[in-house]
Enzyme design. Structure first.
Site, PDB file in Angstrom:
ATOM      1  CB  THR A  32      12.468 -38.590 -14.078  1.00 38.88           C
ATOM      2  OG1 THR A  32      13.431 -38.776 -13.051  1.00 38.88           O
ATOM      3  CG2 THR A  32      12.216 -37.119 -14.281  1.00 38.88           C
ATOM      4  N   GLY A  35      18.156 -43.234 -18.321  1.00 38.15           N
ATOM      5  CA  GLY A  35      19.311 -43.600 -19.126  1.00 38.15           C
ATOM      6  C   GLY A  35      19.157 -45.017 -19.658  1.00 38.15           C
ATOM      7  CD  GLU A  79      20.911 -41.690  -7.852  1.00 40.85           C
ATOM      8  OE1 GLU A  79      21.092 -41.842  -6.644  1.00 40.85           O
ATOM      9  OE2 GLU A  79      20.111 -42.367  -8.507  1.00 40.85           O
TER      10      GLU A  79
END
Ligand code: FAD
Ligand code: FAD
Lengths: 658, 658
Positions: free
Chosen positions: A143, A182, A424
Site C-alpha cells: 500500500t 505492519g 486484505e
C-alpha cells in the site's frame, strides 16, 4: 446456587457434543483447548512480570511501552511455552489471545509465504535461513499513501539498470510513499516492496522486490531510505504500521522475486509458469481471516451473554430483579448474533477445506476450483469481517456502561478487529468480485451453456424452479428455498438493470461503477447468507444426537429468520413472498428468541474459552462481575498511583463566571 | 484547479444561505463561527506548547499525561481566550473541539445545575460561591457497580441519625460501590451522591446528598472514603471516571438537597413543592446531547466527503482515475448519513426550543408540555446518539486504511461519542419511554377521549385518515403520508399484540418486557424518523431562496427514501404499500444519490468547520490529503524518536522453526 449456574441447568442439550462441531473435529477441538490452557498457564507463570501481563492497565501505557511489552511477551511466550512457529494452532491461539500480540505476525503470515511462492528455488535458498533466524525480518510493503485497493496503480518504481544489473527502487512523489505496512515502523530490516517494474522505459506491471531497508547491526535506515511509524490508530496499539520512502535505492537484480517473471541481463522481460499457482498459496493467508478472526466474536458473545444473565435490573411481577437477558430487546440484540456466529464458524470450516482442496489440486495443474474458491473467499471475507466488528459493538452496547471500559474485554475486540473490514481486500471490493462471478454463473446457467459446480453453486442449476417458487404460507421448512430465491431474484434484478443500462448505450464499466453498485453488493451478500445457512444445515447433519440437532436447528432458523426480516425486500418485490408470510416470519423470529434464550449460555460455553482467554472482569465463568471489576479498578490501574494534586491545585485558578 | 475546487464549482446552491439554517439563525451561526475561529487562534497561539497541542501524538501518550495535558489545555484556553464559562456557545465549542476537553465538564454541566434546582436558597447560598471558585468541585455520583438504569434500586444508604442530626452515607456491598462518575477519579473533592434515604428504618427513596470526599488542602481521600479512577476506556482518555466507596461517612443533615424533601429534627420526612419543576431544568442538560453532539457528525462527514472526492482509485472508461465518491456504493455509504445529519440538526433546534418553552411554562406552573417534552427528548436522544456513532463508523470505513488512524480525525469522534448511546439514559430504555407515551396517545385518540397536542403529535388527531391511507403508486409527494402511516400502523400492531397477550392472561408488565419489546422499539424509532422528516420540511420553508429549497428538499427526500427502504416492513404488512411502490422508492433512492452527489461538498461545508476544528490530515479544505498525512507521521509521532534497537536485538533470539 448463583444465577449463572441456574442458567446452565436449563440448557437442554449436551454442550460437549457441540464443541467438536465448532472446531471441525474432536482432535482439532482438543488442540484449541490446549491453546487455551497454554494461555492460562502463560499468564499464571508470568504473574509477577507486569509488562507481560495483559491487564486493562495496558491501555493506560504510552505506545512505546505497549510496543515493548509485546516484545517481552513474545520472548516470554517462547521461553515459558516453548513457542514453535510451525504450530499453527498456537499461532491461532496468540490471535485469540490478542490480535496484535504477534510480533512478526505479518512477517510470518505474509512475507515468508510470498517469498516461498513467488521466489525461485535459488532465491529461497539464498534467503530462507536468514529469514528464519530473523536476520532478515521483512514487512509486506504494498500500500502507498494514494493507492491501496488499486494495486495496479501503485507508483513506486523499480527501474532496471542494465549497466550495473541492478534495480533502482524509487518513490517518485509523496503519493507513492509506502504507508501502512505492519512491522515496518520499528521492526523490519527488509521490505518486500511491490513496485512497477520498468525496463527500457517500458512498464511491466507491479512486481515484488526484496529490499534491505535497515542496517542489520545498527538497525539504522540505510542510505536513501526514510522510514518510521505512521502514528497511533484505533487499536493495533503495539503494531508498528510504517511509512517508507526510497530515493534511488539500488538492489541487485537477483532481488526481484522471479518465479513467474525474469529480466535477462540484456533487458528482456520473460514471463514463465502459471501465476495462478502462487495465487492459490496466497489464499491460504486469507483463510486465516475467514476461519480464525471470527472466533474472537465468540469471545464477545461469551462475555455479553454471561453478563446479561448476571446483570439484573428492574423487578418483575414477582418483585424479583430480572436478568437483562429476560428482556426481549436484549435477546434481539444478542441472540441473532450468536446464531450468525455459529453459521460463520461452520461455514469458515468449509471454506478452509475448499481452500486446501484447491491448493492440492493446483499442485496437480488442476485449476477447476480456482475461480470458485476466489469468489467464495471474497464474499465470506467481507461478510465475516463486518460481522465480527458489528458483533463486538453490539455486545459492548448490551453491557451498558461496563461495555465501554477495557476491563470488560470488549473494546479491545472491537478495536483490533474492525480494520479487517478494510485490510486484505477492502470489503466493498471483495463483494463486487463475488458479484461479478455470480452474474457470470447466472448468465451461463440461463443459456444452459455450462453445468455449474453443484457442490458450491448448485442453485444455479435449478434456476427455473427457483424462479418459479412462491411462498404463500411461511413454514420453517421453506427457509432454504426462500434464501435461494433471495439470491437468484436479486441477481436476476441486478442483471436486468445492467442489461437495460447497457442497451440504453452506457458502457458496462460505467453501469457497474455508477448504476448498480448497491444491487451488486446485496446480491453478493444474499449469496453468502444463503451459503451460511446451507453450511449450517450440513453441519447439523454431523451432530451425533437428536437434542443437539434440535437446538442447532432452532439456532440456524433463528439466524435465517433474522436475515429474512432484514433483507427480504427482493422477495417482496419479486412477488415470492406475501404479506401473510412476512408476518409469520416475524412471529417465528420472536418465538425462536424465546426458544434459544435458555440455550444461549450453553451455546457460547461450547466454545470453551477459559477466563484467562476472555480477559474480562464482567464475563467470567463464575457469574460474579462486580468483585472482579472493583478489584481491577483498584489493582490493574497504575494511574491511581499518580499524584494529580499539583494540576488540581493549578486548576483552581480557573474562575467560573456563571 | 484541484479536484476539490472543481467539485465546489459544481454545487448548484448558495452555500452561505444554508449556514444560518444549520445554526438556527444568522446570529447563532455567527457565534458558532466565532468559536471555530477561537479554536484556530488557540491552536496557533500555543503551537510551541506540545502538551496543549491536539495532534495525533496525543494517542501515543500514557493516560496520566493525557489527563494532565487536558488540564494544561483548560488553563491555556482560559489564559489565551479569556474563557468564560457562561458563554454557552464557547462551551459547545470545546465539545466540538474535543468531547473530553472539558475538565469539570460534568461538574458544570450536571452537578451545579442539580444543586441549583434541588437545593434550597439557603443551601445554594452556602455552597455556590465555593462551587464557582472550584473550592467545591463535585462529581455526579449516581451509578453503582450493579445498578445504573434502574435508579430506584440504588443501594447506597443515607441513614438519618437523629442523635447527631447527621446522615450516615454508607456502601453496604461491593455492588453498591459508586462506579463511573466523571471527574471522580482524580479531580473531585465533593460528590453529589444519590442514596437511599433511610429514616427510622424506613426507606424514602433515592435522594441527593452533598458529600465531601477529598481534603481541600491535601486532596487526599477523607476518612471512610475509598476513591480512584476505574481504568482505561475506548475513548474518554482524559476523563477520570471513578469509583467511590463509603464506610459510614457522616455529613450534616444540611447536606441533603432539600427543595422537595426535608427531614425534620424529630425524624419526620416532609415532601414539598412539585419536583416536576426541577425535572424541567434537568432536561436542559439532555438538550445538549440532542443539539450539540450531533454536530460532531458534521465533522466526520466533512472529512469523509472531502476525502472521498480527493481520493482517486481505479480508472474510468476515459482512462482517468475516479474519485471514489463517483461509485454508487460510496454514495450509498455517505449520502444518506449526510441527509440524516441535516434532519437531526434541524430537529435538534426544534427540540431545543421545546425544552426552553417547557421550562418557561413550568416557571408559571403550567405543566402541559412536560410529558410531551420528556417523550420527545427520550426518543431523539436515542435516535441521535445511535446516529452519531454509526455515522462516525461508516465515515471511517469509507476512508479505507486512513480512516483507521488517528491522523484522519475519525477514530476520536467515534471513541468519544459512542458512550452517549449508554449514558444519560440508556437508549433502549429511552425508546421504551417514548413508546409508552405513544401507546397512551394512541389509545386516547382511538377513544377520541382527548384532543392530542397538534403541534407535536398532530398525526394522532387524524388516526382514521392515516389508517385508511394506501399508496398504490409512489411519488415523492406521498413521503410524509407514508412516514405517518409507518408510525400509526406500527403502534397499532404493537397495541393489538399487547392487548392479545393481556387478554390471554399475561400481566401488562410481562407483556411489555418479554413479548413486545422489539415492537415498542420500532414504534418509537418510526415516530422519531417521521418527526425528523417533518422538522426538515418545516425548516426548508424558512430557506430564503428557491435553489436552496430545491436542494434541501432533495436531501430530505433522500433521507426519507433511505428510511422507507430500511424500515417499511410495517407498511407492507399493513397493506399500505404495494410491490410497485417499493420498486419506485428504490429507484427514487438511487436517483436521489445521483442528484445529491454534486451538492455534497456544499452541504458539508455549509457547517463551516475550519481545518483546525477538524483535526484531520485527510479532510482539509485544500483537498491535499497526502502531504499532510506524511508530515503528521513524521512530525506528530514522538514514537519515531524512540530507539527500539535493544528490543529488536533481543527478539532475534526468537528462533522460527517452520
Ligand atoms: C491495520 C492495517 C494494517 C495494514 N497492513 C498493511 C500491510 O502490512 N501491508 C500493506 O501493504 N498494506 C497494509 N494496510 C493497507 C490496507 O491493505 C489498505 O488500506 C486496504 O487495502 C484498503 O485500501 P485503501 O486504503 O486504498 O482503501 P480505498 O480503496 O481507498 O477505500 C476508500 C473507499 O473507496 C471505496 N472504493 C474504492 N474503490 C472502489 C470501487 N472500485 N468501487 C466502489 N468503491 C470503491 C471503498 O469501498 C472505500 O469505501 C493495512 C491497513 C490497516 C488499516
Ligand atoms: C463514559 C461514561 C460516563 C458516565 N458518567 C457518569 C456520571 O458522571 N455519573 C454517573 O452516575 N454515571 C455515569 N455513567 C454511568 C451511566 O449513566 C450508566 O452506565 C448508564 O446509565 C447505563 O446504565 P447501566 O450501565 O446500568 O446499563 P444497563 O441498564 O445495565 O444496560 C445493560 C443492558 O440491559 C438492557 N436493559 C436494562 N434494563 C432494561 C429494560 N428494562 N428493558 C430492556 N432492556 C433493558 C439495556 O438496554 C442494555 O442492553 C457513565 C457511563 C459512561 C459509559
Amino acid at each position: 446456587m448463583n444465577i449463572l449456574e441456574q442458567a446452565r441447568q436449563q440448557v437442554s442439550f449436551d454442550v460437549d457434543s457441540v464443541t467438536p462441531l465448532l472446531y471441525g473435529s474432536k482432535e482439532q477441538a482438543e488442540q484449541f483447548l490446549a491453546i487455551f490452557r497454554h494461555i492460562k498457564q502463560f499468564l499464571e507463570k508470568c504473574k509477577n512480570i507486569p509488562e507481560v501481563q495483559t491487564s486493562p492497565d495496558y491501555y493506560n501505557w504510552n505506545r512505546g511501552i505497549q510496543f515493548l511489552s509485546k516484545g517481552d511477551q513474545a520472548l516470554a511466550f517462547q521461553k515459558l511455552l516453548d513457542f514453535k512457529l510451525d504450530e499453527i494452532p498456537l499461532y491461532l491461539g496468540t490471535i485469540i489471545y490478542s490480535a496484535t500480540t504477534n510480533y512478526y505476525g505479518v512477517y510470518f503470515g505474509m512475507v515468508l509465504p510470498a517469498i516461498k511462492v513467488l521466489g525461485t528455488d535459488e532465491q529461497i535458498n539464498a534467503w530462507y535461513k536468514d529469514c528464519l533466524n530473523l536476520k532478515i525480518a521483512g514487512c509486506y510493503a504494498q500500500t502507498e499513501l494514494a493507492h491501496g485497493s488499486d494495486v495496479q496503480s501503485l507508483q513506486t518504481t523499480a527501474t532496471y539498470d542494465q549497466k550495473t544489473d541492478e534495480f533502482i527502487i524509487h518513490t517518485p512523489s509523496v503519493e507513492a510513499v509506502k504507508f501502512w505496512p505492519g512491522e515496518l515502523g520499528f521492526l523490519a530490516n527488509w521490505a518486500l516492496v511491490y513496485a512497477k517494474l520498468i525496463v527500457n522505459n517500458k512498464s511491466h506491471g507491479v512486481q515484488a522486490f526484496m529490499v534491505p531497508i535497515r542496517d542489520f547491526n545498527t538497525h539504522k535506515p540505510l542510505p536513501g531510505i526514510e522510514v518510521g511509524d505512521i502514528g497511533p490508530k484505533i487499536g493495533y496499539t503495539s503494531k508498528d504500521n510504517g511509512y517508507l520512502k526510497f530515493t534511488h535505492c539500488r538492489i541487485p537484480s537477483f532481488n526481484m522475486l522471479a518465479k513467474y517473471i525474469k529480466v535477462t541481463r540484456d533487458g528482456q522481460v520473460i514471463r514463465q509458469g502459471d501465476p495462478k499457482v502462487s495465487y492459490s498459496a496466497m489464499m491460504i493467508m486469507r483463510k486465516l481471516i475467514i476461519t480464525v478472526y471470527p472466533r474472537t466474536a465468540a469471545t464477545s458473545l461469551t462475555i455479553a451473554i454471561r453478563y446479561s444473565i448476571a446483570r439484573q435490573q428492574f423487578t418483575n411481577d414477582q418483585g424479583q430483579e430480572n436478568s437483562v437477558l429476560e428482556y426481549q430487546t436484549q435477546q434481539h440484540k444478542l441472540l441473532p448474533l450468536l446464531a450468525n456466529l455459529y453459521s460463520i464458524i461452520f461455514t469458515g470450516l468449509k471454506v478452509g477445506q475448499l481452500v486446501d482442496l484447491n491448493f492440492s489440486q493446483v499442485q496437480k495443474q488442476d485449476f477447476s476450483l480456482m475461480a470458485i474458491c476466489h469468489a467464495i473467499i471474497c464474499g465470506t471475507k467481507a461478510n465475516f469481517t463486518y460481522f465480527v466488528s458489528n458483533c463486538a459493538e453490539w455486545c459492548r452496547l448490551s453491557c451498558g456502561g461496563h461495555g465501554y471500559a477495557h476491563y470488560s474485554g470488549l473494546p479491545a475486540i472491537y478495536q483490533d478487529n474492525c480494520p479487517n473490514i478494510t485490510l486484505e481486500g477492502e470489503n466493498q471490493i471483495m463483494y463486487l468480485q463475488l458479484a461479478r462471478f455470480l452474474l457470470k454463473l447466472y448468465n451461463q446457467a440461463k443459456q444452459a451453456s455450462k453445468k455449474i459446480n453443484e457442490t458450491y453453486f448448485g442453485l444455479f442449476n435449478r434456476l427455473q424452479a427457483i424462479t418459479d417458487y412462491r411462498c404463500t404460507q411461511f413454514t420453517r421448512e421453506q427457509i432454504l428455498q426462500l434464501l435461494e430465491s433471495n439470491v437468484i431474484h436479486s441477481i436476476q434484478i441486478t442483471n436486468d438493470k445492467m442489461m437495460a443500462h447497457i442497451n440504453s448505450g452506457l458502457d458496462p464499466k460505467s453501469v457497474w461503477d455508477y448504476k448498480i453498485g448497491t444491487d451488486l453488493w446485496s446480491s453478493a451478500n444474499n449469496f453468502i447468507e444463503y451459503y451460511k445457512y446451507l453450511s449450517f444445515l450440513q453441519t447439523i447433519d454431523q451432530a451425533d444426537n437428536n437434542n443437539t440437532k434440535r437446538v442447532l436447528r432452532d439456532l440456524a432458523d433463528l439466524f435465517a429468520a433474522s436475515i429474512l426480516l432484514e433483507g427480504s425486500s427482493v422477495l417482496i418485490e419479486a412477488g415470492v413472498i406475501n404479506v401473510e408470510s412476512i408476518k409469520l416470519i416475524r412471529e417465528f423470529y420472536t418465538q425462536q428468541l424465546t426458544i434459544i434464550k435458555p440455550e444461549a449460555i450453553g451455546l457460547v460455553e461450547a466454545f470453551r474459552y477459559n477466563d484467562a482467554s476472555l480477559r474480562s472482569t464482567i464475563g467470567c465463568s463464575d457469574g460474579q462481575p462486580y468483585e472482579k471489576t472493583y478489584h481491577s479498578a483498584i489493582n490493574e490501574n497504575t494511574l491511581n498511583k499518580t499524584d494529580f494534586k499539583p494540576i488540581v491545585n493549578q486548576l483552581k485558578n480557573i474562575k467560573a463566571r456563571l
